[in-house]
Design a protein around this motif. Structure first.
Motif, short mmCIF file in Angstrom:
data_model
loop_
_atom_site.label_atom_id
_atom_site.label_comp_id
_atom_site.label_asym_id
_atom_site.label_seq_id
_atom_site.Cartn_x
_atom_site.Cartn_y
_atom_site.Cartn_z
N MET A 158 3.63 -15.20 17.52
CA MET A 158 3.40 -16.30 18.45
C MET A 158 2.63 -15.80 19.67
O MET A 158 2.92 -14.72 20.21
CB MET A 158 4.73 -16.89 18.92
N ASN A 159 1.66 -16.59 20.12
CA ASN A 159 0.91 -16.30 21.34
C ASN A 159 1.09 -17.46 22.31
O ASN A 159 1.02 -18.63 21.92
CB ASN A 159 -0.58 -16.12 21.02
N VAL A 160 1.31 -17.11 23.57
CA VAL A 160 1.46 -18.10 24.63
C VAL A 160 0.52 -17.73 25.76
O VAL A 160 0.52 -16.58 26.22
CB VAL A 160 2.92 -18.13 25.16
N SER A 161 -0.30 -18.66 26.21
CA SER A 161 -1.25 -18.36 27.27
C SER A 161 -1.31 -19.51 28.28
O SER A 161 -1.15 -20.67 27.92
CB SER A 161 -2.65 -18.10 26.71
N GLY A 162 -1.55 -19.15 29.53
CA GLY A 162 -1.68 -20.14 30.59
C GLY A 162 -0.92 -19.74 31.83
O GLY A 162 -0.35 -18.63 31.91
N ALA A 182 7.52 -25.11 15.09
CA ALA A 182 6.65 -25.97 14.29
C ALA A 182 6.69 -27.41 14.76
O ALA A 182 5.68 -28.14 14.69
CB ALA A 182 7.04 -25.88 12.82
N LEU A 183 7.84 -27.83 15.27
CA LEU A 183 7.98 -29.20 15.77
C LEU A 183 7.20 -29.42 17.06
O LEU A 183 6.84 -30.55 17.39
CB LEU A 183 9.46 -29.52 15.99
N LEU A 184 6.94 -28.33 17.79
CA LEU A 184 6.23 -28.43 19.08
C LEU A 184 4.71 -28.34 18.92
O LEU A 184 3.98 -28.67 19.84
CB LEU A 184 6.69 -27.31 20.02
N ILE A 206 -0.82 -23.03 26.28
CA ILE A 206 -1.33 -23.09 24.91
C ILE A 206 -0.49 -22.15 24.05
O ILE A 206 -0.39 -20.96 24.34
CB ILE A 206 -2.82 -22.69 24.85
N VAL A 207 0.11 -22.70 23.00
CA VAL A 207 0.99 -21.91 22.13
C VAL A 207 0.44 -21.96 20.71
O VAL A 207 0.07 -23.04 20.21
CB VAL A 207 2.43 -22.46 22.15
N SER A 208 0.37 -20.81 20.07
CA SER A 208 -0.09 -20.75 18.69
C SER A 208 0.86 -19.89 17.87
O SER A 208 1.49 -18.96 18.39
CB SER A 208 -1.52 -20.20 18.60
N THR A 241 -8.47 -15.17 5.83
CA THR A 241 -7.25 -14.58 5.27
C THR A 241 -6.44 -15.54 4.42
O THR A 241 -5.59 -15.12 3.63
CB THR A 241 -6.34 -14.04 6.40
N GLY A 242 -6.68 -16.83 4.58
CA GLY A 242 -5.90 -17.81 3.85
C GLY A 242 -4.56 -18.10 4.48
O GLY A 242 -3.78 -18.91 3.95
N ALA A 243 -4.27 -17.44 5.61
CA ALA A 243 -2.98 -17.64 6.29
C ALA A 243 -2.99 -18.94 7.08
O ALA A 243 -4.01 -19.33 7.65
CB ALA A 243 -2.68 -16.46 7.21
N ARG A 244 -1.83 -19.59 7.12
CA ARG A 244 -1.71 -20.84 7.85
C ARG A 244 -1.43 -20.57 9.33
O ARG A 244 -0.85 -19.54 9.69
CB ARG A 244 -0.59 -21.70 7.27
N TRP A 245 -1.83 -21.50 10.18
CA TRP A 245 -1.56 -21.40 11.61
C TRP A 245 -1.20 -22.77 12.16
O TRP A 245 -1.53 -23.80 11.57
CB TRP A 245 -2.76 -20.84 12.37
N GLN A 246 -0.49 -22.76 13.28
CA GLN A 246 -0.17 -23.98 14.01
C GLN A 246 -0.41 -23.73 15.49
O GLN A 246 -0.27 -22.60 15.97
CB GLN A 246 1.28 -24.39 13.79
N ALA A 247 -0.77 -24.77 16.21
CA ALA A 247 -1.05 -24.63 17.64
C ALA A 247 -0.77 -25.95 18.36
O ALA A 247 -0.72 -27.01 17.74
CB ALA A 247 -2.50 -24.20 17.87
N GLY A 248 -0.60 -25.84 19.67
CA GLY A 248 -0.37 -27.03 20.46
C GLY A 248 -0.19 -26.68 21.92
O GLY A 248 -0.18 -25.51 22.30
N ASN A 249 -0.09 -27.71 22.73
CA ASN A 249 0.12 -27.53 24.16
C ASN A 249 1.58 -27.82 24.50
O ASN A 249 2.13 -28.84 24.08
CB ASN A 249 -0.78 -28.47 24.96
#
Length: 315
Positions: free
Chosen positions: A58-62, A25-27, A50-52, A37-45
């Motif tokens: 968790m999904n990581v792509s690149g 969450a800090l990243l 790209i991490v979500s 769905t009402g579900a929360r998400w977080q994402a960032g580089n």
């Protein structure tokens, strides 16, 4: 050297500890709520990746190669995958060797004798794949509606310049140019395509898995039809010659699969009662194409063939 480039991962939520989720969450500075769905998400580089994070995991792509080396000109050998995964694991606070692989690309760059465009021009049709000139310097092949597989040929030097990353281009490529990149991409259903129950990050370093992905890369290339015509007007002596040359040139520009597509259309419409006529027609067109075959282009094909064979010989 033939190696991995882009690799996408998924980690199921059940494998993520509370502490790992807090660290992630800090990243990931971007956050929101899924309206459906009402579900929360977080994402960032995370560097180039790209991490979500959401309720599913968790999904990581690149490009893992770019994450590890700091640029995307080099690829990851099966030996270096372990080190790259360790670096990623340290960053994400999770053992990425256990993550499921959702996409894997394998590629290398070739130093060619001629401009990259010359090689793109001779690459024709590929059965079951759609051939698309994405840009002037990029040729892609995509398979079917599900798009489980793709191939990409492009001018790597041009890409680096467009991204203003020429300074990262390694020697000797920087001095000589003419750098052709060939990538093969497994985009979905990786276990099924590789004949495994599951494929994890840690398995990418296994010789058997690497060879399976490399085999797809090599076999796909050699299945591509090569097409080329000579525009030398010295071969034109009659109006019929001029007509044949025009036909050969237009077919070459349209791609080698154009003839097969036209034949299939003729068959679907039942144009000829005698089925031998379809064979006779194809033979006559092939004869015309052969007459105006460009020997210089054939040498381009041999050069590129040898580049691919050399990489496969190292497996």
């Amino acid at each position: 050297m033939l190696g991995y480039d882009t690799i996408n991962f998924h980690v199921d939520a059940s494998y993520l500890s509370t502490d790992t989720i807090k660290q992630l969450a800090l990243l990931l500075p971007r956050e929101g709520v899924n309206n459906a769905t009402g579900a929360r998400w977080q994402a960032g580089n995370v560097d180039n990746l790209i991490v979500s994070l959401n309720e599913l995991g968790m999904n990581v792509s690149g490009s893992l190669a770019s994450f590890y080396y700091g640029n995307n000109t080099l690829t990851l050998s099966k030996r270096e995958v372990k080190n790259a995964l360790q670096k990623l694991s340290d960053t994400l606070h999770f053992d990425m060797a256990q993550a499921e692989v959702k996409r894997v690309d394998i590629s290398t760059s070739f130093q060619m004798r001629n401009k990259v465009q010359a090689y793109l021009n001779i690459l024709g049709s590929l059965t079951y794949f759609a051939r698309v000139n994405t840009t002037k310097n990029t040729l892609t092949y995509t398979r079917g509606e599900q798009s489980k597989q793709a191939l990409c040929f492009y001018d790597k030097e041009r890409e680096q310049k467009d991204k203003h990353q020429s300074k990262d281009f390694p020697q000797p490529y920087k001095d000589t140019g003419n750098v052709l990149r060939y990538e093969a991409r497994l985009l979905k259903q990786i276990p099924q395509q590789l004949g495994e129950a599951v494929v994890t990050g840690g398995m990418l370093g296994n010789t058997d898995i690497f060879r399976k992905v490399a085999k797809f890369w090599g076999e796909s290339y050699f299945c591509i039809q090569k097409s080329y015509t000579d525009i030398d007007m010295k071969k034109v002596k009659t109006p019929k010659d001029a007509q044949d040359l025009l036909l050969a040139h237009l077919l070459n520009e349209a791609g080698a699969g154009t003839l097969d597509n036209y034949l299939n259309l003729l068959k679907a419409k039942g144009v000829f009662r005698n089925r031998q006529y379809y064979t006779n027609f194809k033979t006559s067109i092939k004869k015309i194409m052969g007459k105006y075959s460009d020997k210089g282009s054939e040498s381009l094909e041999r050069e590129l063939d040898n580049c691919v064979r050399t990489e496969l010989s190292y497996l």
